[in-house]
Design a protein around this motif. Sequence first.
Motif, PDB file in Angstrom:
ATOM      1  N   ARG A 165       7.400 -18.276  -6.684  1.00  0.00           N
ATOM      2  CA  ARG A 165       7.383 -16.821  -6.498  1.00  0.00           C
ATOM      3  C   ARG A 165       6.856 -16.446  -5.122  1.00  0.00           C
ATOM      4  N   PHE A 166       5.819 -17.151  -4.687  1.00  0.00           N
ATOM      5  CA  PHE A 166       5.261 -16.876  -3.363  1.00  0.00           C
ATOM      6  C   PHE A 166       6.277 -17.211  -2.274  1.00  0.00           C
ATOM      7  N   SER A 167       6.924 -18.367  -2.370  1.00  0.00           N
ATOM      8  CA  SER A 167       7.922 -18.752  -1.360  1.00  0.00           C
ATOM      9  C   SER A 167       9.066 -17.747  -1.315  1.00  0.00           C
ATOM     10  N   ALA A 168       9.590 -17.392  -2.483  1.00  0.00           N
ATOM     11  CA  ALA A 168      10.717 -16.454  -2.543  1.00  0.00           C
ATOM     12  C   ALA A 168      10.351 -15.085  -1.989  1.00  0.00           C
ATOM     13  N   SER A 169       9.086 -14.708  -2.093  1.00  0.00           N
ATOM     14  CA  SER A 169       8.671 -13.384  -1.624  1.00  0.00           C
ATOM     15  C   SER A 169       8.860 -13.215  -0.120  1.00  0.00           C
ATOM     16  N   HIS A 170       8.914 -14.322   0.624  1.00  0.00           N
ATOM     17  CA  HIS A 170       9.093 -14.218   2.066  1.00  0.00           C
ATOM     18  C   HIS A 170      10.490 -13.737   2.440  1.00  0.00           C
ATOM     19  N   LEU A 171      11.424 -13.799   1.509  1.00  0.00           N
ATOM     20  CA  LEU A 171      12.779 -13.327   1.767  1.00  0.00           C
ATOM     21  C   LEU A 171      12.901 -11.813   1.573  1.00  0.00           C
ATOM     22  N   ILE A 172      11.827 -11.186   1.173  1.00  0.00           N
ATOM     23  CA  ILE A 172      11.835  -9.751   0.880  1.00  0.00           C
ATOM     24  C   ILE A 172      10.873  -9.040   1.827  1.00  0.00           C
ATOM     25  N   GLN A 173      11.329  -7.993   2.476  1.00  0.00           N
ATOM     26  CA  GLN A 173      10.482  -7.221   3.388  1.00  0.00           C
ATOM     27  C   GLN A 173       9.354  -6.547   2.606  1.00  0.00           C
ATOM     28  N   PRO A 174       8.092  -6.776   2.960  1.00  0.00           N
ATOM     29  CA  PRO A 174       6.983  -6.111   2.262  1.00  0.00           C
ATOM     30  C   PRO A 174       7.031  -4.604   2.454  1.00  0.00           C
ATOM     31  N   ASP A 175       6.388  -3.890   1.558  1.00  0.00           N
ATOM     32  CA  ASP A 175       6.285  -2.441   1.678  1.00  0.00           C
ATOM     33  C   ASP A 175       5.186  -2.070   2.672  1.00  0.00           C
ATOM     34  N   LEU A 176       5.182  -0.812   3.061  1.00  0.00           N
ATOM     35  CA  LEU A 176       4.086  -0.219   3.821  1.00  0.00           C
ATOM     36  C   LEU A 176       3.182   0.482   2.817  1.00  0.00           C
ATOM     37  N   PHE A 177       1.897   0.176   2.837  1.00  0.00           N
ATOM     38  CA  PHE A 177       0.963   0.767   1.885  1.00  0.00           C
ATOM     39  C   PHE A 177      -0.048   1.656   2.596  1.00  0.00           C
ATOM     40  N   ILE A 178      -0.383   2.758   1.949  1.00  0.00           N
ATOM     41  CA  ILE A 178      -1.464   3.604   2.435  1.00  0.00           C
ATOM     42  C   ILE A 178      -2.472   3.802   1.307  1.00  0.00           C
ATOM     43  N   ARG A 179      -3.714   3.968   1.692  1.00  0.00           N
ATOM     44  CA  ARG A 179      -4.769   4.292   0.720  1.00  0.00           C
ATOM     45  C   ARG A 179      -5.222   5.722   0.975  1.00  0.00           C
ATOM     46  N   VAL A 180      -5.092   6.549  -0.033  1.00  0.00           N
ATOM     47  CA  VAL A 180      -5.491   7.948   0.085  1.00  0.00           C
ATOM     48  C   VAL A 180      -7.004   8.029  -0.123  1.00  0.00           C
ATOM     49  N   ARG A 181      -7.684   8.680   0.774  1.00  0.00           N
ATOM     50  CA  ARG A 181      -9.137   8.759   0.706  1.00  0.00           C
ATOM     51  C   ARG A 181      -9.581   9.795  -0.337  1.00  0.00           C
ATOM     52  N   PRO A 182     -10.793   9.681  -0.830  1.00  0.00           N
ATOM     53  CA  PRO A 182     -11.266  10.560  -1.910  1.00  0.00           C
ATOM     54  C   PRO A 182     -11.093  12.040  -1.574  1.00  0.00           C
ATOM     55  N   GLY A 183     -10.528  12.766  -2.535  1.00  0.00           N
ATOM     56  CA  GLY A 183     -10.354  14.203  -2.385  1.00  0.00           C
ATOM     57  C   GLY A 183      -9.174  14.614  -1.516  1.00  0.00           C
ATOM     58  N   ARG A 184      -8.344  13.667  -1.094  1.00  0.00           N
ATOM     59  CA  ARG A 184      -7.277  13.972  -0.150  1.00  0.00           C
ATOM     60  C   ARG A 184      -5.880  13.798  -0.736  1.00  0.00           C
ATOM     61  N   ILE A 185      -5.783  13.536  -2.016  1.00  0.00           N
ATOM     62  CA  ILE A 185      -4.480  13.248  -2.608  1.00  0.00           C
ATOM     63  C   ILE A 185      -3.498  14.408  -2.435  1.00  0.00           C
ATOM     64  N   ALA A 186      -3.943  15.634  -2.699  1.00  0.00           N
ATOM     65  CA  ALA A 186      -3.050  16.789  -2.586  1.00  0.00           C
ATOM     66  C   ALA A 186      -2.510  16.925  -1.166  1.00  0.00           C
ATOM     67  N   ASN A 187      -3.380  16.727  -0.183  1.00  0.00           N
ATOM     68  CA  ASN A 187      -2.942  16.816   1.218  1.00  0.00           C
ATOM     69  C   ASN A 187      -1.833  15.814   1.522  1.00  0.00           C
ATOM     70  N   VAL A 188      -2.029  14.569   1.070  1.00  0.00           N
ATOM     71  CA  VAL A 188      -1.079  13.510   1.384  1.00  0.00           C
ATOM     72  C   VAL A 188       0.232  13.716   0.640  1.00  0.00           C
ATOM     73  N   VAL A 189       0.164  14.033  -0.643  1.00  0.00           N
ATOM     74  CA  VAL A 189       1.379  14.253  -1.433  1.00  0.00           C
ATOM     75  C   VAL A 189       2.189  15.403  -0.846  1.00  0.00           C
ATOM     76  N   ASN A 190       1.520  16.506  -0.502  1.00  0.00           N
ATOM     77  CA  ASN A 190       2.228  17.651   0.073  1.00  0.00           C
ATOM     78  C   ASN A 190       2.878  17.291   1.406  1.00  0.00           C
ATOM     79  N   ALA A 191       2.167  16.504   2.223  1.00  0.00           N
ATOM     80  CA  ALA A 191       2.702  16.121   3.535  1.00  0.00           C
ATOM     81  C   ALA A 191       3.910  15.206   3.395  1.00  0.00           C
ATOM     82  N   LEU A 192       3.824  14.214   2.495  1.00  0.00           N
ATOM     83  CA  LEU A 192       4.942  13.296   2.284  1.00  0.00           C
ATOM     84  C   LEU A 192       6.152  14.030   1.715  1.00  0.00           C
TER      85      LEU A 192
END
Length: 399
Positions: free
Chosen positions: A133-160
């Motif tokens: 599974r680990f080897s095969a995963s290299h054939l797939i482009q990883p995602d971009l991840f963000i971590r929303v900081r405390p109390g900021r979810i509404a800001n980020v969701v609205n912006a996206l």
Amino acid sequence: MKYAENYLRSAAAIITAYNGDTPFAGYLKTHFAANKKFGSKDRRYISQICYSYFRTGNSMVGIDMELALKAALYLCNNEPGVWADLFDQNWLKDWSSLVTKRIEFVKNHLAYFNPTQIFPFVSYLSKSIDVERFSASHLIQPDLFIRVRPGRIANVVNALTSADIEYKIVTESCFALPNGTKLEGIAELDKDYVVQDYSSQQTASIMEAGKQMRKGKDASVDVWDCCAASGGKSILARDVLGNMELTVSDIRKSIIQNLAQRFDRAGIRKYQSLIADLSKPITAPELAGMQFDLIICDAPCSGSGTWGRTPEQLTQFGNQEINDFQQLQQQIVRNALPKLRSNGYFLYITCSVFEAENEAIIPFIEISFPFMKLIEQSAIKGYDVKADTMFAALFKKID
């Protein structure tokens, strides 16, 4: 596609000329800057071919380059898309959306294809890693991840949403976006969210142990991020622990300068920063007499758990470097641990998948520092969620 064959030839020439001295992204940028004939679409398609090839590691050794490039495109794409004209009907009709089936197809049709060499360093892997599974995963482009900081979810969701950016909520604070998503002007970077891989975010639950060192509800926790780099773990610690006295260090002056700018955006004003080479005994006067409740050691490492993002490393990395990193990590741990307060916690982290850099640190610490007790260890596996794979181990000082 009209120019598909030309793109293959251009990609082959670029790959053949690349020697690994610089990151491939920078090499490509320099190459295209020197060859103005390539338009933006040309650059995009040629880059895709190159990266697809690197994702196959050493599995294509012995195969004609043009055929290897076609096979790489087949392996790395869920559907033919713009590349359909490169393939005959035999390949097109068996084009599965499952990477495991595409691997099996190529194995049955190309005599020299060796899928066990997609990740060429299997013998060095931590035993908890699922090799296939680990080897095969290299054939797939990883995602971009963000971590929303405390109390900021509404800001980020609205912006996206306003920017019509596709996203998936992985956890309450972790969002996955397509790799390559442009985030400039989307909410406020580092204030509303930080760009941080899913697996890196999972270390938050381990940092929770630091709260046990708090002497009262509003008391602070003394934290040293001893290999701070860009400061991502420090910002995470701030969000997890709240009030803390923070010290950050790194061997690179430029990194500390960049960290200061990032902390300013993140609203972290109260901290001490210094340049320190922890591969040598500590001489920094700022650390004289200092003791910490929590030391975060995000140690320099091979980065092998992140090679889905820099797949050229699959062919450019030399296994002799693993031992070099292990020795460096041991030196850093040996010099940093004496700064830990009684009953304090030491959090060791790498973005490696190699046992020598991960599980092997545990007996080293236990033998070198008998008062250190392992609380937990974890291989944070990102290969099923299009993320990096990491390792973390938490120790407590027991006097």
